[in-house]
Design an enzyme around this catalytic site. Structure first.
Site, mmCIF file in Angstrom:
data_model
loop_
_atom_site.group_PDB
_atom_site.id
_atom_site.type_symbol
_atom_site.label_atom_id
_atom_site.label_comp_id
_atom_site.label_asym_id
_atom_site.label_seq_id
_atom_site.Cartn_x
_atom_site.Cartn_y
_atom_site.Cartn_z
ATOM 1 N N HIS A 1 -57.605 -10.618 51.727
ATOM 2 C CA HIS A 1 -58.309 -11.900 51.706
ATOM 3 C C HIS A 1 -59.633 -11.818 52.461
ATOM 4 O O HIS A 1 -60.635 -12.385 52.049
ATOM 5 C CB HIS A 1 -57.408 -12.968 52.332
ATOM 6 C CG HIS A 1 -57.939 -14.351 52.212
ATOM 7 N ND1 HIS A 1 -57.614 -15.183 51.176
ATOM 8 C CD2 HIS A 1 -58.790 -15.047 52.992
ATOM 9 C CE1 HIS A 1 -58.241 -16.330 51.319
ATOM 10 N NE2 HIS A 1 -58.964 -16.284 52.419
ATOM 11 N N HIS B 1 -57.944 -21.345 46.483
ATOM 12 C CA HIS B 1 -56.861 -21.663 47.418
ATOM 13 C C HIS B 1 -55.566 -21.719 46.617
ATOM 14 O O HIS B 1 -54.894 -22.738 46.541
ATOM 15 C CB HIS B 1 -57.154 -22.977 48.137
ATOM 16 C CG HIS B 1 -56.834 -22.937 49.599
ATOM 17 N ND1 HIS B 1 -56.235 -23.959 50.281
ATOM 18 C CD2 HIS B 1 -57.029 -21.953 50.521
ATOM 19 C CE1 HIS B 1 -56.092 -23.633 51.554
ATOM 20 N NE2 HIS B 1 -56.556 -22.422 51.722
#
Lengths: 966, 266
Positions: free
Chosen positions: A230, A293
């Protein structure tokens, strides 16, 4: 801890909208026998208050004097069951889950001169009718709550407030790595939720062996956060063996290479900051960032989507020396809302719940922030069932002179905004793992609930401090929390942090938890000592908590203490550069697909209505209306257009500086379905669609920056990684031709869902977002037809490209001949149409995408409440395109439909230069679509049938689609 | 003529302060921002202004109910003071969340001249927030700065905009006695309770209120998002029909009239 309870209920003679929507939700969840539902709001107030105080507070603040009535219950009193109700269900935030309303209740207590004691809130639904309690509880857990973050109680109410937390574990824990074999290292990583692979664990083992000590838990956690996919994008910045060669640093040699090669002069800051920055006018720049997200939204759609919005807003706020967010975008990918329950694997939420939760999450974060949500799209594919995609974007404006930041040695490290709790611990590493059936329970610690008003205070404070030039660098706390934010800012310098004074939501956090918590609404600033006092004063005026956590140094080390005790002392060079470079294999082979052999279309009108009623094309008005798209008063081109504000707009137009006509045009392109045939087609069509949308509204293709956002199934599988490389090469080649630089991007590469029977993998997606700067918003267009008698002009060439089309989808087919982009033609269409619009030759314009010409003309006519007559024989086609359904529904790229006044046709021709185009029909007064071939009518479709078909699929309140004519 | 000074209130969650400020400046006023913390610390500051504007937004998240927390914060120190400010000739405008705050403070409709919550603005019948352009007709009301008989398109953007009075009789009185300043109207220009022309279901279609003195105005839809010609949703058709854009959007009339009245009296 027992507490006072205040129950507030709408008076019997007043309408109860919340009860009404609970009733609809329970019925939709399949629960029969309910007559009605009444809602109650409950408040818990700590027992330090006396009864008179509670009653006074309830009457003055909690209970609306016109529509509500309330009852007060002493601590420990049992809950009387509501009169006449069969059952009641209470929905209560779980301990530790952010409850913003409770904070406001506490504030209001103080404002009324009462002790600001601990408070809590809950909701109750009293259900009337013949209902089985167990079934009601089951339905309520899905329809009225999310049991990841809320407890649902049947016929019971919460008894009190959480007690004091246990004392925190303040010890420094060493984690011995010496002597562990590869299996042992991987097990350590897995058991600790670190998401580091064997090579990475071995690198850490070697590093600490060299130092002659074991890492501390905090050090290991910091490395895991910083090295997470990430944060580090290890796949895209790694090496790839591809078609007999090795691509070094895929991102740098493809996406960033395009930007470097083009070297456009409007780029101010690219790939270095939180967002890409381009020049707006002589004084200001605009910046843009799009994030995903996905994981949090899969587990808890409302909180996940909301905090996604909050996160990308902070990205923009933390760009340069602070940018003012001016608009949000959102793009979603879901499984079809009508997917049968049998096809929803265990551990996945039903697609309609995900959709509603995500929309509510974006709404309830973006609207209170006062940032308009102006552009977006929604896509559907069965394979998003376990991994819905939630793309959230934000655009900001900042003075160009303040587009760059620089931390200085000696600057104070100041944390701003929300308090730190256990929320979101391991979010960064969680998003780097695949989801599986137990994720919903295993990873609930990774779920966050947003508090937009805290973020609004942060934004107000940061922008005032920016105007006063009170800080030298800023970044947001996103994935990895303080560890990533401070670690990144300290790169090349050093930092000495003491977490003792970090404001906490509740006691009991271990230092490593404070360090990596992903609690929302926090920013980190580097503040010169001479400006610290003023900065703290401004923050106090803005009611924004600000705390000094330490100092930036030049030691090259990241030292983290708690009350003086060192918990981490990491070499920053190792932290940022020590991660081993990955090399992965990538292969690609075309899929064995064939074009379906369909009989000639018998009813073209019905075929058009089926296409318009597909989820991919249908009206998204139910979603759009829940977002504030007007706040900040910059809107000059809205998401819905036409005489009844219900036609679809291709792009958003903003005039962000009040009083100035200079503008920004924003658009996006994405088509996951094409990826099922060829990811290269998906990628280049995404760029072409974004550019068509942008140009159709008046954007300037020569002053446009783009963003790439990848969401992929897996990149550990060489075939999947090969698809990604192929897609990347395709989008980069087209971007070079279009001269559109990438200015920012992001990737989410592990969107797989493991079920007992196999793995569900999303189709690889690249979302392209395009942002253009224009001189005058008055030269922009909408898609709705304006005048009967105008000509309809189709620019571009229609080819036999029904592969991946919505038309095929309505026939249950995928096909093979997926649209590809003719680079030169595509460029000429964009520039030709832009010249024509700039020369005011065009009354309205609409891009052709899903559903092709048929869908485009229907949407233009509906928006203007006019009709259209189309001669399909006039459409410019490639050879071999004959059948009406090919001409109407092919999704060939680089096509735009224009409405042109007859006396402007010559000017149009002059501006289009050599681009193929033809007059294919005209706008009519009669409210119907007529398709003919040289005068022979093939289909006539009334406009109200178009409206019904197009609005019905996502008419989730039942208020959009017109009544069937009787 | 003087340049009227307008206090544009800021507070946590108020988010339409910049457009409100710009609209007043465009109308010739001298607007300035004052944060609620500054105003509570020095309530006398209000006396230096000709008008007070409470902009839209989500003050304190609209927690508990819309505008309630900010109204609670303001009530003790500022409630009576604003009443006196109005009695001395001050003008007050509340837009959307600002209107909700004025209602919770008891400043609107204030039929008896004292702070009293006679009406509420509560949840839309749809039970959710929604943003849409509505058509309003201004009534012959007590309001000193909203001319009657205008048909205006403004965007509504709220989740709690349903205006309900304590009794049906009071609801009727609001219309009959000139407290209701603007009504949601249907395609025939008639006041309507029907969705979506009336986005929240307010009985009698009431969209805005004034007080007994006509010097306080609260509106749910946003004039601060419709004051420029390019704000209007259909400005391209207008431009095509007229060949050029008008000077103002439909919301500008409120700011111009308010500034005109304040300047004439100041």
């Amino acid at each position: 801890m027992q507490a006072w309870r205040v129950d507030v209920v709408v008076k019997p003679d007043q309408q109860d909208p919340m009860g009404g929507s609970a009733l609809r939700a329970l019925r939709a969840a399949g629960l029969d026998g309910i007559d009605r539902v009444r809602s109650r709001r409950g408040y818990l107030l700590a027992r330090e208050l006396d009864e008179a105080q509670v009653r006074r507070f309830a009457a003055a603040v909690l209970c609306d004097p016109v529509v509500d009535e309330c009852s007060v219950h002493a601590p420990g009193a049992t809950a009387a069951s509501p009169r006449g109700a069969a059952h009641s269900v209470a929905v209560v935030p779980r301990p530790g889950v952010t409850d913003p309303v409770a904070h406001s209740v506490q504030k209001a207590l103080g404002d009324l001169g009462l002790p600001a004691v601990a408070t809590g809130t809950y909701k109750v639904f009293d259900v009337h009718g013949r209902v089985d309690g167990a079934r009601l509880l089951q339905a309520a857990k899905k329809a009225l709550a999310n049991d990841v973050v809320q407890d649902v109680l049947l016929d019971a109410l919460p008894v009190g407030l959480p007690g004091a937390s246990p004392a925190p574990d303040l010890a420094v824990h060493a984690v011995p790595l010496a002597g562990l074999d590869p299996v042992g290292l991987e097990r350590l990583s897995k058991d600790g939720g670190l998401a580091l692979d064997g090579a990475e664990m071995a690198a850490i083992q070697r590093h600490f062996a060299g130092l002659g000590r074991a890492p501390t838990r905090m050090e290991l956690e910091t490395l895991a956060q910083t090295w997470s996919e990430h944060c580090k994008h290890k796949t895209l910045t790694g090496n790839v063996r591809w078609q007999g060669r090795t691509i070094e640093n895929l991102l740098k040699s493809t996406i960033a290479h395009v930007t470097r090669t083009l070297d456009r002069d409007f780029c101010v800051s690219v790939f270095t900051d939180n967002a890409g920055v381009i020049r707006f006018d002589d004084e200001h720049s605009v910046c843009i960032k799009v994030e995903t997200h996905n994981r949090p939204s899969a587990i808890e759609p409302f909180g996940g989507a909301g905090t996604g919005v909050g996160g990308v807003i902070r990205d923009v706020l933390g760009t340069g020396l602070g940018a003012r967010p001016i608009a949000s975008t959102d793009v979603f990918c879901f499984a079809p809302p009508d997917l049968p329950a049998t096809q929803v694997p265990q551990g996945c939420l039903p697609p309609l719940s995900v959709l509603k939760g995500v929309v509510a999450g974006v709404r309830d974060y973006g609207n209170p922030m006062g940032i308009p949500t102006v552009n977006g799209s929604v896509h559907f594919d069965e394979n998003f069932v376990g991994n819905p995609l939630v793309y959230v974007g934000n655009i900001g404006i900042l003075p160009t002179a303040r587009a760059h930041k620089q931390v200085h040695r000696g600057d104070a490290i100041v944390a701003l905004g929300g308090r730190t709790g256990r929320d979101g611990i391991h979010g960064a590493t969680f998003s780097s793992l695949e989801l599986h059936t137990e994720s919903e329970t295993l990873s609930s610690g990774a779920v966050q609930i947003g508090d937009p008003i805290t973020e609004r205070k942060v934004m107000d404070a940061v922008l005032r401090c920016a105007d006063l030039d009170l800080f030298s660098a800023i970044t947001d706390c996103g994935a990895g929390g303080f560890s990533s934010a401070i670690g990144e800012m300290a790169e090349g310098l050093g930092a000495d942090v003491d977490l003792q004074h970090a404001p906490l939501k509740y006691q009991g956090l271990a230092p490593w938890e404070i360090w990596i918590s992903e609690a929302q609404e926090r920013m980190v600033l580097a503040v010169p000592p001479a400006k610290l006092a003023q900065l703290l004063a401004v923050c106090a005026e803005e009611a924004c908590e600000a705390t000094v956590l330490g100092t930036f140094t030049d030691s090259g080390r990241l030292v983290v203490r708690h009350a003086g005790t060192v918990h981490a002392d990491l070499d920053l060079h190792f932290l940022h550069k020590g991660v081993p470079v990955q090399t992965r294999d990538a292969t690609w082979a075309p899929k064995a697909l064939a074009e379906p052999q369909l009989p000639p279309e018998r009813d073209l009108g019905q075929a058009l209505l089926a296409v318009l009623g597909d989820y991919a094309i249908c009206s998204k008005e139910w979603i759009v209306r829940q977002y504030d798209h007007e706040v900040q008063a910059g809107s000059a081109g809205k998401p819905l257009c036409g005489v009844r504000d219900d036609g679809p707009a291709d792009a958003a137009v903003l005039a962000p500086k009040l009083g100035s006509l200079r503008g920004v045009v924003l658009a996006n392109g994405l088509n996951p379905r094409y990826s099922r045939i060829d990811p290269a087609a998906m990628a280049e069509c995404a760029l072409d669609e974004a550019m068509r949308n942008l140009v159709a509204c008046g954007g300037d293709p020569d002053y446009t920056a783009i963003l790439d956002n990848y969401c992929w199934g897996s990149t550990r599988d060489p075939q999947a990684l090969g698809e990604l490389v192929r897609a990347t090469e395709a989008v980069c080649a087209l971007a070079l031709t279009y001269r559109t630089p990438f200015v920012s991007g992001k990737d989410s590469l592990h969107n797989e869902f493991r079920t007992p029977t196999g793995v569900i993998r999303i189709p690889g997606c690249i979302l392209v977002t395009a942002m253009s700067v224009i001189a005058d918003v008055r030269a922009t267009l909408t898609s709705d037809c304006k005048r009967p008698g105008s000509l309809l002009v189709l620019v571009g060439v229609t080819k036999d490209e029904l592969g991946g089309s919505v038309y095929y989808k309505t026939k249950g087919e995928l096909g093979a001949q997926v649209p590809r982009v003719d680079h030169g033609l595509g460029r000429d269409v964009l520039h030709g149409v832009h010249r024509a619009i700039a020369a005011r030759c065009v009354l309205s314009a609409h891009d052709l995408s899903e559903g092709g010409l048929g869908a485009a003309v229907a949407e233009m006519a509906l928006g203007g409440r006019l009709g259209a007559r189309i001669d399909i024989a006039a459409v410019p086609t490639a050879s071999g395109v004959q059948r009406p359904e090919q001409i109407l529904f092919s999704e060939s790229q680089s096509r735009i439909l224009l409405e042109v006044a007859p006396d402007r046709l010559a000017d149009l021709r002059a501006n289009l230069h050599q681009v193929p185009f033809a007059v294919v029909g005209e706008v009519t007064q009669a409210k119907e679509l007529v398709f003919h071939r040289d005068g022979k009518v093939l289909a006539t479709v009334p406009l109200d049938a178009v409206e019904r078909a197009w609005k019905r699929p996502l008419d989730l309140d039942g208020t959009l689609a017109p009544e069937v004519a009787r | 003529m003087t340049t009227p000074k307008v206090l544009v209130l800021r507070a946590p969650g108020i988010n339409c302060e910049r457009e409100t400020q710009h609209a007043f400046a465009r109308a010739g006023a001298a607007p300035s921002f004052v944060h609620i913390r500054q105003l509570l610390a020095a309530p006398d500051r209000l006396d230096g202004f000709a008008a007070l504007a409470v902009p839209g937004g989500f003050s304190y998240g609209d927690d508990i109910s819309s505008g309630r927390v900010l109204a609670t914060e303001m009530k003790q120190a500022l409630g009576e003071r604003i009443l006196r400010f109005v009695a001395r000739g001050g003008l007050v405008l509340g837009i959307c969340n600002g209107f909700q705050v004025l209602v919770r403070l008891g400043l609107l409709p204030c039929t008896q001249g004292r702070l009293d919550e006679e009406v509420t603005l509560t949840h839309n019948l749809s039970d959710h927030y929604e943003c849409r352009w509505v058509t309003l007709r201004t009534t012959k009301s007590r309001c000193a700065f909203l001319p009657p008989g205008l048909t205006l398109r403004w965007p509504a953007a709220h989740g709690e905009g349903r205006l309900v009075a304590r009794t049906p009789a009071l609801q009727r009185l609001l219309v009959d006695e000139g407290y209701a300043t603007a009504l949601y109207v249907d395609e025939h220009g008639q006041a309507t309770e029907r969705y979506p022309q009336n986005p929240n279901g307010a009985p009698l279609g009431i969209a805005g209120l004034t007080d007994h003195s006509g010097r306080v105005l609260g509106v749910m839809p946003h004039p601060d998002r419709s004051y420029l010609p390019t704000h209007m949703p259909d400005w391209r058709r207008t431009q095509l029909a007229r060949g050029t854009l008008p000077e103002d959007g439909d919301g500008m009339v409120v700011f111009r009239e308010m500034v005109r009245v304040a300047a004439a009296e100041g």
